[in-house]
Motif scaffolding. Structure first.
Motif, short mmCIF file in Angstrom:
data_model
loop_
_atom_site.label_atom_id
_atom_site.label_comp_id
_atom_site.label_asym_id
_atom_site.label_seq_id
_atom_site.Cartn_x
_atom_site.Cartn_y
_atom_site.Cartn_z
N VAL A 56 89.70 30.49 17.86
CA VAL A 56 89.07 29.19 18.06
C VAL A 56 89.71 28.15 17.17
O VAL A 56 90.06 28.42 16.01
CB VAL A 56 87.54 29.28 17.79
CG1 VAL A 56 87.24 29.77 16.39
CG2 VAL A 56 86.86 27.95 18.08
N GLY A 57 89.90 26.95 17.72
CA GLY A 57 90.48 25.86 16.95
C GLY A 57 89.41 25.03 16.26
O GLY A 57 88.53 24.47 16.94
N ASN A 58 89.44 24.96 14.94
CA ASN A 58 88.55 24.08 14.18
C ASN A 58 89.22 22.70 14.13
O ASN A 58 90.11 22.45 13.32
CB ASN A 58 88.33 24.63 12.77
CG ASN A 58 87.48 25.88 12.76
OD1 ASN A 58 86.45 25.95 13.41
ND2 ASN A 58 87.93 26.90 12.03
N GLN A 59 88.78 21.82 15.02
CA GLN A 59 89.48 20.57 15.27
C GLN A 59 89.65 19.71 14.02
O GLN A 59 90.74 19.19 13.76
CB GLN A 59 88.74 19.79 16.36
CG GLN A 59 89.44 18.55 16.87
CD GLN A 59 88.70 17.92 18.04
OE1 GLN A 59 87.62 18.35 18.42
NE2 GLN A 59 89.28 16.88 18.63
N ASP A 60 88.59 19.54 13.25
CA ASP A 60 88.66 18.62 12.11
C ASP A 60 89.17 19.29 10.84
O ASP A 60 89.54 18.59 9.88
CB ASP A 60 87.28 18.01 11.85
CG ASP A 60 86.90 16.99 12.91
OD1 ASP A 60 87.75 16.66 13.74
OD2 ASP A 60 85.74 16.53 12.90
#
Length: 413
Positions: free
Chosen positions: A368-372
């Motif tokens: 999963v990409g942690n956007q911030d």
């Protein structure tokens, strides 16, 4: 007794063997880079508690999946726009991406570099999502702010052609989108198509999650035989209405083809629907919260539930929630589609927007990409589908991960 005749315990000098490599070996994972999200929204859970990233690159981060399933940053492909979504073509080896109100084709090379194929074309809005048809002939887009969807042909050389058809969603009495409500205008002041999915296999139907209209639109799609038309009136009984304020965002199909799971961003509910592929009919069956009962959903931008995927074996369902930065795991009853929440794990970062499942590795992984936070969190999945309690974090250099594409085999040199 006399002395034991057992051999003394001596440490084995040989190193512990590495786990078996992933079938298919090395692959690339393409990560679309966006602007920062939740940290910029004043009424979000994280505002004022974490700074916005200093660098927010435009383009695609290319990651290398090693033969043992780990991700490593490989190279960055700069573009003239941030990237909203990326989809892989089923046969021609190209990627199709959207950003800046356009859709464009990218050709990966053996070293992971990306080359633009043809020119970007107008997507009839600003796409939040696209889907590539199983026959490889079409790209369909969901254009969030414009309230539109569109179908665009893929040309013989792999480049994009101009839109063949589009739909613009506006309130209409007698439809599943009858009006707008002032008390919901913080996020639902108009139609906001967020996700468009063609049905697996024959791609006969296009299902559209509309966050602003609180519905899933169901359009017949004829592909080349129908000129790319998206067929269905606003008053068609195929469209499914959801409770006001729920905000349907993304959906996924159960491998059996009997159920569709719809994730609502604003109330953080997962709705199980029966699906009739012959008539294109959805029917809501049940609903389950994706967060614990003591966590209140947040309606702020970039702060609600975000993505949903069903495992290939159909036994598990996963949901990312940005309100509390978690991945929720549900078990699925294959006979009824009923969900049972098994728990959740923290993603180790802020704003887990998108994730993929990788069942080519041993054990399988969820990334999963942690956007911030500009990280990718890697979880291993147990035999019962549950994610590992703590992820391994891969740091990205100036990249806010908006979309983390499932691994693609590296092209041959």
């Amino acid at each position: 007794r006399g002395p034991s005749s057992a051999a003394p315990c001596i440490a084995d000098p040989r190193p512990t063997p590495a786990p078996p490599p992933a079938p298919g070996g090395m692959a690339f994972v393409f990560v679309g880079s966006s602007p920062a999200a939740q940290v910029t929204v004043k009424d979000s859970p994280i505002y004022g508690k974490a700074p916005a990233p200093a660098t927010q690159k435009m383009g695609v981060q290319v990651m290398r999946r090693t033969p043992y399933g780990k991700l490593e940053p490989h190279k960055f492909a700069p573009l003239e726009t941030h990237v909203g979504w990326i989809g892989a073509h089923p046969t021609n080896g190209l990627l199709y991406a959207c950003g800046g109100g356009t859709v464009f084709a990218l050709r990966p090379a053996a070293d992971g570099s990306l080359t633009l194929v043809g020119k970007p074309v107008d997507s009839c809005g600003n796409p939040a999502h696209l889907d590539v048809s199983a026959d490889g002939g079409w790209v369909l887009t969901a254009n969030y702010s414009a309230g539109t969807i569109a179908s665009l042909p893929i040309l013989a050389d792999g480049s994009m052609g101009p839109a063949a058809d589009s739909k613009h969603h506006v309130p209409h009495k007698g439809s599943v989108f009858p009006d707008l409500r002032k008390e919901l205008e913080d996020r639902q002041e108009s139609s906001h198509p967020h996700h468009i999915r063609l049905t697996p296999g024959g791609a006969r139907w296009a299902l559209v999650c509309d966050l602003g209209a609180d519905c899933v639109w169901v359009y017949a799609f004829g592909g080349a035989g129908g000129g790319g038309a998206l067929a269905g009136a606003a008053t068609s009984p195929r469209h499914l209405s959801f409770p006001r304020g729920s905000g349907p965002r993304h959906l996924d199909f159960h491998p059996s083809g009997k159920f569709v799971f719809v994730l609502c961003e604003l109330d953080c509910e997962v709705v199980t629907c029966s699906w009739d592929a012959d008539t294109g009919t959805l029917k809501a069956i049940s609903s389950e919260a994706c967060m614990a009962a003591d966590v209140k959903p947040c309606r702020a931008h970039h702060s609600g539930a975000s993505h949903i995927l069903c495992s290939p074996d159909g036994r598990s369902l996963y949901v990312s929630a940005r309100t509390n930065n978690t991945i929720a795991h549900f078990s699925v009853d294959a006979a009824t589609g009923a969900l049972q929440r098994r728990g959740s794990v923290e993603t180790g970062g802020v704003c887990p927007r998108h994730f993929h499942l990788d069942f080519e590795t041993t054990p399988p992984r969820l990334r999963v990409g942690n956007q911030d936070s500009q990280t990718i969190a890697e979880f291993t999945l147990a035999e019962d589908g549950s994610p590992s309690p703590t992820p391994e974090l891969v740091q990205l250099d100036g990249v806010c991960p908006n979309i983390v594409v499932a691994p693609c085999a590296a092209p041959r040199a």
